[in-house]
Design a protein around this motif. Structure first.
Motif, PDB file in Angstrom:
ATOM      1  N   ASP A  90      27.863  34.961  27.454  1.00 31.37           N
ATOM      2  CA  ASP A  90      28.144  36.129  28.295  1.00 31.37           C
ATOM      3  C   ASP A  90      27.159  37.254  28.008  1.00 31.37           C
ATOM      4  O   ASP A  90      26.679  37.936  28.935  1.00 31.37           O
ATOM      5  CB  ASP A  90      29.574  36.620  28.049  1.00 31.37           C
ATOM      6  CG  ASP A  90      30.608  35.671  28.629  1.00 31.37           C
ATOM      7  OD1 ASP A  90      30.263  34.902  29.546  1.00 31.37           O
ATOM      8  OD2 ASP A  90      31.763  35.696  28.156  1.00 31.37           O
ATOM      9  N   LEU A  91      26.847  37.450  26.738  1.00 32.91           N
ATOM     10  CA  LEU A  91      25.917  38.519  26.358  1.00 32.91           C
ATOM     11  C   LEU A  91      24.522  38.248  26.917  1.00 32.91           C
ATOM     12  O   LEU A  91      23.843  39.166  27.391  1.00 32.91           O
ATOM     13  CB  LEU A  91      25.873  38.662  24.836  1.00 32.91           C
ATOM     14  CG  LEU A  91      27.185  39.118  24.175  1.00 32.91           C
ATOM     15  CD1 LEU A  91      27.077  39.053  22.654  1.00 32.91           C
ATOM     16  CD2 LEU A  91      27.544  40.540  24.621  1.00 32.91           C
ATOM     17  N   PHE A  92      24.079  36.989  26.876  1.00 30.93           N
ATOM     18  CA  PHE A  92      22.772  36.661  27.454  1.00 30.93           C
ATOM     19  C   PHE A  92      22.799  36.831  28.971  1.00 30.93           C
ATOM     20  O   PHE A  92      21.820  37.295  29.579  1.00 30.93           O
ATOM     21  CB  PHE A  92      22.374  35.227  27.090  1.00 30.93           C
ATOM     22  CG  PHE A  92      21.504  35.145  25.871  1.00 30.93           C
ATOM     23  CD1 PHE A  92      20.200  35.644  25.882  1.00 30.93           C
ATOM     24  CD2 PHE A  92      21.971  34.584  24.709  1.00 30.93           C
ATOM     25  CE1 PHE A  92      19.397  35.567  24.763  1.00 30.93           C
ATOM     26  CE2 PHE A  92      21.176  34.498  23.568  1.00 30.93           C
ATOM     27  CZ  PHE A  92      19.879  35.004  23.596  1.00 30.93           C
ATOM     28  N   ALA A  93      23.919  36.461  29.599  1.00 28.76           N
ATOM     29  CA  ALA A  93      24.023  36.615  31.048  1.00 28.76           C
ATOM     30  C   ALA A  93      23.942  38.092  31.445  1.00 28.76           C
ATOM     31  O   ALA A  93      23.286  38.453  32.431  1.00 28.76           O
ATOM     32  CB  ALA A  93      25.319  35.993  31.544  1.00 28.76           C
ATOM     33  N   GLN A  94      24.598  38.950  30.658  1.00 28.51           N
ATOM     34  CA  GLN A  94      24.555  40.394  30.941  1.00 28.51           C
ATOM     35  C   GLN A  94      23.140  40.938  30.763  1.00 28.51           C
ATOM     36  O   GLN A  94      22.661  41.738  31.572  1.00 28.51           O
ATOM     37  CB  GLN A  94      25.525  41.128  30.012  1.00 28.51           C
ATOM     38  CG  GLN A  94      26.993  40.806  30.277  1.00 28.51           C
ATOM     39  CD  GLN A  94      27.910  41.318  29.189  1.00 28.51           C
ATOM     40  OE1 GLN A  94      27.523  42.170  28.375  1.00 28.51           O
ATOM     41  NE2 GLN A  94      29.135  40.792  29.150  1.00 28.51           N
ATOM     42  N   LYS A  95      22.460  40.492  29.695  1.00 27.39           N
ATOM     43  CA  LYS A  95      21.098  40.961  29.451  1.00 27.39           C
ATOM     44  C   LYS A  95      20.165  40.494  30.556  1.00 27.39           C
ATOM     45  O   LYS A  95      19.329  41.262  31.066  1.00 27.39           O
ATOM     46  CB  LYS A  95      20.613  40.433  28.090  1.00 27.39           C
ATOM     47  CG  LYS A  95      19.208  40.882  27.691  1.00 27.39           C
ATOM     48  CD  LYS A  95      19.156  42.391  27.416  1.00 27.39           C
ATOM     49  CE  LYS A  95      17.778  42.833  26.924  1.00 27.39           C
ATOM     50  NZ  LYS A  95      17.562  42.552  25.505  1.00 27.39           N
ATOM     51  N   ALA A  96      20.323  39.230  30.986  1.00 30.70           N
ATOM     52  CA  ALA A  96      19.485  38.699  32.050  1.00 30.70           C
ATOM     53  C   ALA A  96      19.717  39.456  33.347  1.00 30.70           C
ATOM     54  O   ALA A  96      18.775  39.800  34.067  1.00 30.70           O
ATOM     55  CB  ALA A  96      19.779  37.209  32.243  1.00 30.70           C
ATOM     56  N   ALA A  97      20.990  39.761  33.662  1.00 29.32           N
ATOM     57  CA  ALA A  97      21.296  40.501  34.892  1.00 29.32           C
ATOM     58  C   ALA A  97      20.688  41.898  34.848  1.00 29.32           C
ATOM     59  O   ALA A  97      20.159  42.397  35.848  1.00 29.32           O
ATOM     60  CB  ALA A  97      22.807  40.575  35.078  1.00 29.32           C
TER      61      ALA A  97
END
Length: 597
Positions: A534-541
């Protein structure tokens, strides 16, 4: 002088072009394909095997030459120069090897499986096991050491002369198993009342295995003295529905590894075809003289490899057939019609959807005496390789081992690992196994961070990730080099400052920051590793990255894949794939078209 200089320059340019087109795997394949001359006068059977080996060598080297010449297209390099260069390179490679004790090499005809080869083997077996599971088969295994009596049949089969057999310290006559079917028959008989023929387990049995088998035979391309063989067998079904199911599994496997009916065909016939032909040309009654018929089947199987004239004496001895009758039999088998059971099988193949893979060929009989009905054999349509797999019906096998009252219909196939790997390599369909595939490399910065790094590795492994923990301290550059060698997607760098705050810095090597053109990284609380996706997804977004990340392998027997997308994660089987420009080695992301699972 000027002409001489031009000639030397041209020769140098040709050599440079050939050296650039010729790869180490070409030289290795050339050496492996070379058949050594026997050190002593060969026997008749060894001469036949040597001839077959030389033909396979010629085909293999032609394919290697074709590959190198394709890379030299348009450069005006002659084929014979490339051939001489390959011969020289292969000879030099052998000469450059330092002489070492023979016991450091694998025993002749056997193989070592270093990690990259083991990854290939596991991948291949995974495809086989996945197909078997999808067809509802159950896996079994048995000791590699078997009783010699299981294989001492009287029909003149090569297998009886190729056993690795010996007397053990208890005086028992044992052998390394040359094939698995007799072992399976033994297991079935152990579940049967020999006095009444009653089977104590529900029928049908649908069992599979991938055993290692041993035969002392002449080694050549696609043939070793040991090999692994995928076996699938069905016991308790009389009709051709069983053969159709087995052929469906074989075709499913071929398609799962990228082969099509243009690459591979399956020759199908029936022992009934041969029985009819023998009755016409030699008066042999297969039912009244089963031993004579079985011995004749073994000899007919050899006709594909050697001229009929070289077998006249053997036919005379085993079947009392004259040379004229042998020639007449060869002609008859070349022009026969399918039997009723073969016709029903072809009709079922239409329903399964693999009719285009099948070819009726009356000369196919298979070389084992125990077959009784339909027989089949998969072959390379380009004719470069020997049979890929084969099988058929063997309804009377149990009678050979004392099960006279155990009349259980059965059929099955054996599928070796050597030939299909050669075929996949030839077609460029083998994945890249040069690097291992792990999800994380966890690297401690110094001795002080070793314990926290071990805790991080344990936490990630508990979440199902594959983790390579660096066992010595790594500075940042060394950690990234380690990750590249390991084929890791992410690096977890355990450094003093982050450790003091209860964090670990994780860098994704494939999700790139669009401005910095580097992999994005985040600091994750050690006690919140479960949230890192989830943290990587937020950073990517936040960075505007919309392309899905490469997949992460989930543990399990069928190698299913977790593919993160910009909205959700999709679980996909190995057969789903997608063309991508920069997907790293390993499974591909899921297809994005409508209807994808």
């Amino acid at each position: 002088f000027a002409q001489g200089e031009m000639g030397r320059e041209e020769a140098a340019a040709v050599k440079e072009a050939i050296d650039g087109a010729m790869r180490s795997e070409d030289v290795s394949a050339w050496r492996e394909a070379t058949v050594e001359k026997p050190k002593s006068e060969p026997t008749e059977s060894e001469r036949a095997a040597l001839k077959e080996g030389k033909e396979a060598e010629k085909k293999a080297k032609t394919a290697i030459l074709d590959r190198v010449m394709a890379r030299l297209e348009g450069k005006g390099v002659k084929r014979d120069k490339v051939k001489k260069a390959l011969e020289a390179a292969a000879a030099n490679a052998a000469a450059e090897e330092e002489r070492r004790p023979a016991f450091l090499d694998a025993v002749s005809g056997t193989r070592d499986f270093e990690p990259s080869e083991m990854r290939m083997r596991n991948w291949l077996f995974g495809q086989m096991k996945g197909v078997a599971a999808s067809f509802g088969f159950k896996e079994y295994d048995a000791p590699v050491l078997e009783h010699v009596e299981l294989y001492e049949r009287k029909a003149g089969e090569e297998i009886t002369a190729q056993m690795y057999n010996f007397v053990d310290k208890d005086g028992a006559r044992v052998t390394l198993r040359p094939e698995m079917t007799p072992t399976l028959a033994r297991l079935v008989l152990n579940n049967t009342n020999l006095a009444t023929g009653e089977v104590r387990v529900p029928l049908p049995l649908k069992w599979f295995s991938i055993p290692q088998c041993w035969r002392f035979e002449t080694t050549q391309r696609g043939r070793k003295r040991e090999h692994y063989q995928w076996n699938m067998d069905i016991w308790g079904v009389e009709g051709v529905e069983a053969e159709a199911e087995l052929l469906g599994a074989i075709v499913d496997f071929f398609e799962s590894v990228g082969l099509t009916s243009a690459d591979v065909g399956v020759k199908v016939s029936s022992r009934g075809v041969l029985a009819d032909a023998l009755a016409r040309v030699a008066g042999i009654d297969a039912r009244a003289e089963p031993a004579r018929f079985a011995a004749t089947c073994v000899l007919v199987d050899k006709l594909e490899k050697v001229e009929a004239a070289s077998l006249y004496a053997e036919f005379e001895q085993a079947s009392a057939m004259s040379a004229d009758q042998v020639d007449a039999l060869v002609e008859a088998l070349a022009d026969v019609a399918p039997t009723e059971d073969v016709a029903r099988l072809f009709a079922l193949a239409e329903a399964y959807g693999f009719r285009d893979w099948l070819v009726f060929d009356g000369t196919v009989v298979r070389g084992l005496a125990y077959y009784t009905g339909i027989v089949f054999e998969a072959f390379d349509r380009q004719g470069q390789l020997r049979a890929i797999c084969g099988g058929g019906r063997y309804d009377r096998l149990l009678e050979l081992y004392g099960g006279d009252k155990c009349q259980i219909p059965c059929c099955g196939f054996g599928f070796g690992d050597c030939v299909v790997v050669e075929l996949l390599r030839e077609r460029g369909l083998l994945p890249d196994f040069s690097k291992p595939a792990v999800d994380f490399v966890v690297a401690p910065f110094s001795e002080n961070e070793k314990r926290p790094a071990a805790a991080v590795a344990t936490g990630l492994r508990s979440l199902g990730y594959a983790v390579d923990l660096a066992l010595a301290p790594r500075k940042a550059r060394a950690a990234f080099d380690h990750a590249n060698r390991a084929g890791a997607r992410r690096v977890a760098f355990v450094a003093p400052d982050e450790c003091a705050l209860g964090l670990v810095r994780i860098k994704d090597m494939y999700l790139k920051d669009p401005l910095l053109h580097e992999g994005i990284q985040i600091d994750v609380p050690v006690d919140a590793l479960a949230d890192l996706e989830d943290l990587f997804a937020q950073k990517a977004a936040a960075l505007g990255i919309t392309r899905p990340a490469p997949p992460i392998m989930l543990p399990g027997p069928h190698a299913w894949t977790l593919v993160p997308t910009d909205k959700f994660a999709v679980i996909v089987p190995p057969s789903c794939s997608q063309d991508a420009d920069d997907v790293p080695p390993g499974p591909s992301p899921a297809p994005e078209e409508e209807g994808a699972p």
